[in-house]
Scaffold this active site. Sequence first.
Site, PDB file in Angstrom:
ATOM      1  N   CYS A   2      18.142  17.095   0.333  1.00 15.29           N
ATOM      2  CA  CYS A   2      19.238  18.088   0.332  1.00 15.29           C
ATOM      3  C   CYS A   2      18.795  19.374   1.024  1.00 15.29           C
ATOM      4  O   CYS A   2      17.622  19.688   1.111  1.00 15.29           O
ATOM      5  CB  CYS A   2      19.609  18.443  -1.097  1.00 15.29           C
ATOM      6  SG  CYS A   2      19.907  17.031  -2.129  1.00 15.29           S
ATOM      7  N   ARG A  27      17.483  16.562   8.057  1.00 19.02           N
ATOM      8  CA  ARG A  27      16.812  16.139   6.815  1.00 19.02           C
ATOM      9  C   ARG A  27      17.504  14.934   6.204  1.00 19.02           C
ATOM     10  O   ARG A  27      16.965  14.301   5.306  1.00 19.02           O
ATOM     11  CB  ARG A  27      16.809  17.294   5.815  1.00 19.02           C
ATOM     12  CG  ARG A  27      16.035  18.521   6.269  1.00 19.02           C
ATOM     13  CD  ARG A  27      16.423  19.750   5.481  1.00 19.02           C
ATOM     14  NE  ARG A  27      16.062  19.615   4.102  1.00 19.02           N
ATOM     15  CZ  ARG A  27      15.041  20.277   3.541  1.00 19.02           C
ATOM     16  NH1 ARG A  27      14.312  21.082   4.284  1.00 19.02           N
ATOM     17  NH2 ARG A  27      14.760  20.143   2.279  1.00 19.02           N
ATOM     18  N   TRP A  75      21.800  14.818  -0.445  1.00 20.31           N
ATOM     19  CA  TRP A  75      21.248  13.466  -0.295  1.00 20.31           C
ATOM     20  C   TRP A  75      21.276  12.892  -1.704  1.00 20.31           C
ATOM     21  O   TRP A  75      20.526  13.316  -2.581  1.00 20.31           O
ATOM     22  CB  TRP A  75      19.812  13.551   0.254  1.00 20.31           C
ATOM     23  CG  TRP A  75      19.180  12.232   0.525  1.00 20.31           C
ATOM     24  CD1 TRP A  75      19.405  11.407   1.580  1.00 20.31           C
ATOM     25  CD2 TRP A  75      18.198  11.565  -0.298  1.00 20.31           C
ATOM     26  NE1 TRP A  75      18.602  10.290   1.488  1.00 20.31           N
ATOM     27  CE2 TRP A  75      17.871  10.348   0.353  1.00 20.31           C
ATOM     28  CE3 TRP A  75      17.563  11.874  -1.484  1.00 20.31           C
ATOM     29  CZ2 TRP A  75      16.934   9.455  -0.155  1.00 20.31           C
ATOM     30  CZ3 TRP A  75      16.637  10.993  -2.002  1.00 20.31           C
ATOM     31  CH2 TRP A  75      16.331   9.788  -1.348  1.00 20.31           C
ATOM     32  N   ASN A  99      18.783  21.383  -5.251  1.00 19.40           N
ATOM     33  CA  ASN A  99      17.916  20.330  -4.692  1.00 19.40           C
ATOM     34  C   ASN A  99      17.003  19.881  -5.810  1.00 19.40           C
ATOM     35  O   ASN A  99      16.548  20.705  -6.601  1.00 19.40           O
ATOM     36  CB  ASN A  99      17.005  20.901  -3.587  1.00 19.40           C
ATOM     37  CG  ASN A  99      17.736  21.002  -2.279  1.00 19.40           C
ATOM     38  OD1 ASN A  99      18.903  20.639  -2.192  1.00 19.40           O
ATOM     39  ND2 ASN A  99      17.061  21.532  -1.267  1.00 19.40           N
ATOM     40  N   GLY A 100      16.688  18.575  -5.862  1.00 16.08           N
ATOM     41  CA  GLY A 100      15.734  18.120  -6.867  1.00 16.08           C
ATOM     42  C   GLY A 100      16.418  17.228  -7.896  1.00 16.08           C
ATOM     43  O   GLY A 100      17.534  16.745  -7.687  1.00 16.08           O
ATOM     44  N   GLU A 481       3.137   0.026  10.053  1.00 18.27           N
ATOM     45  CA  GLU A 481       3.958   1.104  10.607  1.00 18.27           C
ATOM     46  C   GLU A 481       5.069   0.540  11.484  1.00 18.27           C
ATOM     47  O   GLU A 481       6.208   0.998  11.442  1.00 18.27           O
ATOM     48  CB  GLU A 481       3.077   2.071  11.393  1.00 18.27           C
ATOM     49  CG  GLU A 481       3.785   3.071  12.292  1.00 18.27           C
ATOM     50  CD  GLU A 481       4.702   4.041  11.550  1.00 18.27           C
ATOM     51  OE1 GLU A 481       4.748   4.018  10.299  1.00 18.27           O
ATOM     52  OE2 GLU A 481       5.418   4.803  12.235  1.00 18.27           O
ATOM     53  N   LYS A 485       9.001   1.350  10.949  1.00 15.24           N
ATOM     54  CA  LYS A 485       9.841   1.917  12.014  1.00 15.24           C
ATOM     55  C   LYS A 485      11.073   1.063  12.238  1.00 15.24           C
ATOM     56  O   LYS A 485      12.189   1.548  12.298  1.00 15.24           O
ATOM     57  CB  LYS A 485       9.037   2.013  13.326  1.00 15.24           C
ATOM     58  CG  LYS A 485       8.067   3.149  13.392  1.00 15.24           C
ATOM     59  CD  LYS A 485       8.685   4.454  13.795  1.00 15.24           C
ATOM     60  CE  LYS A 485       8.788   5.540  12.774  1.00 15.24           C
ATOM     61  NZ  LYS A 485       7.916   5.685  11.698  1.00 15.24           N
ATOM     62  N   GLU A 488      13.508   1.054   9.123  1.00 10.88           N
ATOM     63  CA  GLU A 488      14.140   2.313   8.701  1.00 10.88           C
ATOM     64  C   GLU A 488      15.191   2.799   9.698  1.00 10.88           C
ATOM     65  O   GLU A 488      16.068   3.569   9.324  1.00 10.88           O
ATOM     66  CB  GLU A 488      13.103   3.394   8.445  1.00 10.88           C
ATOM     67  CG  GLU A 488      12.413   3.956   9.660  1.00 10.88           C
ATOM     68  CD  GLU A 488      11.530   5.152   9.309  1.00 10.88           C
ATOM     69  OE1 GLU A 488      11.862   5.916   8.396  1.00 10.88           O
ATOM     70  OE2 GLU A 488      10.490   5.303   9.958  1.00 10.88           O
ATOM     71  N   HIS A 504      -1.953 -17.270   3.682  1.00 12.07           N
ATOM     72  CA  HIS A 504      -2.007 -17.260   2.202  1.00 12.07           C
ATOM     73  C   HIS A 504      -0.621 -17.047   1.603  1.00 12.07           C
ATOM     74  O   HIS A 504      -0.465 -16.341   0.614  1.00 12.07           O
ATOM     75  CB  HIS A 504      -2.974 -16.157   1.745  1.00 12.07           C
ATOM     76  CG  HIS A 504      -4.359 -16.366   2.252  1.00 12.07           C
ATOM     77  ND1 HIS A 504      -5.192 -17.364   1.784  1.00 12.07           N
ATOM     78  CD2 HIS A 504      -5.043 -15.754   3.255  1.00 12.07           C
ATOM     79  CE1 HIS A 504      -6.340 -17.324   2.439  1.00 12.07           C
ATOM     80  NE2 HIS A 504      -6.284 -16.363   3.336  1.00 12.07           N
ATOM     81  N   LYS A 604      14.536  13.349   5.923  1.00  8.26           N
ATOM     82  CA  LYS A 604      13.354  13.677   6.721  1.00  8.26           C
ATOM     83  C   LYS A 604      12.201  14.117   5.838  1.00  8.26           C
ATOM     84  O   LYS A 604      11.066  13.818   6.109  1.00  8.26           O
ATOM     85  CB  LYS A 604      13.671  14.786   7.729  1.00  8.26           C
ATOM     86  CG  LYS A 604      12.503  15.168   8.630  1.00  8.26           C
ATOM     87  CD  LYS A 604      12.034  14.011   9.488  1.00  8.26           C
ATOM     88  CE  LYS A 604      10.851  14.361  10.342  1.00  8.26           C
ATOM     89  NZ  LYS A 604      10.253  13.181  10.991  1.00  8.26           N
TER      90      LYS A 604
HETATM   91  C1  AGP Z   1       8.538   7.810   8.522  1.00 11.35           C
HETATM   92  O1  AGP Z   1       9.199   7.386   9.708  1.00 11.35           O
HETATM   93  C2  AGP Z   1       9.503   8.086   7.391  1.00 11.35           C
HETATM   94  N1  AGP Z   1      10.505   8.984   7.772  1.00 11.35           N
HETATM   95  C3  AGP Z   1       8.811   8.421   6.091  1.00 11.35           C
HETATM   96  O2  AGP Z   1       8.073   7.297   5.699  1.00 11.35           O
HETATM   97  C4  AGP Z   1       7.848   9.631   6.121  1.00 11.35           C
HETATM   98  O3  AGP Z   1       6.702   9.326   6.886  1.00 11.35           O
HETATM   99  C5  AGP Z   1       7.398   9.911   4.677  1.00 11.35           C
HETATM  100  O4  AGP Z   1       8.545  10.261   3.921  1.00 11.35           O
HETATM  101  C6  AGP Z   1       6.365  11.022   4.568  1.00 11.35           C
HETATM  102  O5  AGP Z   1       6.912  12.232   5.023  1.00 11.35           O
HETATM  103  P1  AGP Z   1       5.901  13.472   5.270  1.00 11.35           P
HETATM  104  O6  AGP Z   1       4.971  13.057   6.352  1.00 11.35           O
HETATM  105  O7  AGP Z   1       6.790  14.622   5.647  1.00 11.35           O
HETATM  106  O8  AGP Z   1       5.179  13.709   3.972  1.00 11.35           O
END
Ligand code: AGP
Length: 609
Positions: A2, A27, A75, A99-100, A481, A485, A488, A504, A604
């Site tokens: 948020c 965000r 969010w 927020n939170g 990773e 990518k 997401e 396995h 974000k």
């Molecule tokens: C990565 O593409 C994601 N958006 C997410 O996993 C991100 O890396 C993770 O939330 C950590 O964020 P930060 O690096 O701001 O702590």
Amino acid sequence: MCGIIGILGKHEAAPILVEALKRLEYRGYDSSGIATVKDDGSLDRRRAVGKLVELQDKLVFEPLKGKAGIGHTRWATHGEPNEKNAHPHTRGAVSVVHNGIIENFLTLREELKCEGYKAVTDTDSETIAILCSKFIDEGDEPLVAARKTLLKLSGSFAIAMLFEGQKNLIFAARSGSPLAVGYGKNEIYLGSDALALLPLTKKVAYLEEGDHAVLTREGAEIYDIKGNSVSRQITYLNQSINFHDKSGFSHFMEKEIHEQPIALERAISSYLSDSTGKPTFNLLKKINFTEVSRIILVACGTAYYACYVAKYWIEKLAKIPVEIDIASEFRYREPPIEHATVAIFVSQSGETADTLAALRYCSGRAEKIISIVNVSTSSIARESDEVLEIHAGPEIGVASTKAFTCQLAVLLLATLKAAKDRAEISSTDISKTVNNLKNLPAILNQYLGNVNSLKDISYKLSTTSDVLFLGRGLMYPLALEGALKLKEISYIHAEGYASGELKHGPIALIDDSVPVIILAPYDNLFEKSISNMQEVIARKANVIVISDNDGLREAGLKSETSIEMPKADPLLAPLIYALPIQLLAYFTAVFKGTDVDQPRNLAKSVTVE
Ligand code: AGP
């Protein structure tokens, strides 16, 4: 996560609030709203589900007046994304944005219901408004009511409140979620992210844990958790960013993928000098790694995978045992931390709640707390003994790209410094690795100049529903990773596995509908990777091998099932092989038509645990 914005200004607040909320869009959010105190002292609000343009449309037909206002991009945590659950939440004489997560909201809601204060939304945040309005109904002044409300809340929150009849007052509080006060000329602002305040002011003060603040156009009175009046350091923001500037690219993510050469140049040169011909590592100088018995690396998501790569580097080059963990698990398993431990927290935003909580677990236990961040004024940075900025520049796309490679570069330089301290690496090897690192931006730049061949493979991926990424050694975290990518931003299910682990169990997934992407530079593990490739080819998988030309020739692969990479120092391969996995995800998402920069359900910076 948020976004919060507030303003006590000289002009109509609504358009300014909406513009500021636009700078928080990156965000991630699913609804938005603003509230104002109108000239007659009454409270009013407008809210809309979906993108900010929905709120703007509503304001065209139902303008909102008033020079004092608060705004929010939500969010969803509790309660689905809809207008009813959107902030601000108004009850009686108070309007709140939050927020939170209020962890005790169900108990509070039941207590309030028994007193005749019934909730009308599905959110935890509404409870704050109801509680505060109850205290005001009982005769408390707004600030007394607001402070009483804070004392009843447990969980994490950043809050802004407006009050009926108060055209020159915003109440703000911070506990676990960031909040900054911005200072203007006879105006004052509030933001959950300083970037949102940039066009309004560069003069900000960050609230600290437990602080609350009383804002008026004349200034801010800040109080610490004990209620003592305190002053918080004024910071002058130097980041200038045009939020709409994609520099001709279609998305921020595409722009940021292509920014990596220049970002890496900045990151590397920030911590490495070798004018004398002898490389000098200008980082972690206060730490003598001969006295370090263990290194802990903690992060979330992509940042965690950077830590995973660093584990291989540190243990191989500096011979220091490394423990890595995802932040959301780390502190709850209550790991023992002996004193000669260095704890390193990696976070692009520097505001990830799980990572901040893990840092706090280590404070007072570990010898040193180091953070590797992209925002030097962030909460994680401000609670560290030493901060290593990655200098990636603002990363707007929710999917992390340039931050990942810059994190890797800084982690590798830290590894080399540690290895040098412990005399575990020869000066020849140091010079070789440093030269390869310095040549990296040029290698990436050249590679990025010719990536259209990835589009054909991406088009095929966009029609699938399950994808496997395989890697060995340093390529295993890259496989993880690559899967993150892809899933997401394209919403295609993908998993990363250690190549040797496939037999396995996961090999049962293999058939001709499952693309298998194998990251296999021509290194000491290449032969093993090729035998894993044969295992899946034998089961009719569509194999795509990412390797250099020696490797592809050795594997006897045709071009449509391979991605050729430049020859690389095996140590630096993760920084190079990050690009094809980012681009495969990007092009696939574009073919699928998903919201590349703001994928559904994502934020974000995840500032809730
Ligand atoms: C990565 O593409 C994601 N958006 C997410 O996993 C991100 O890396 C993770 O939330 C950590 O964020 P930060 O690096 O701001 O702590």
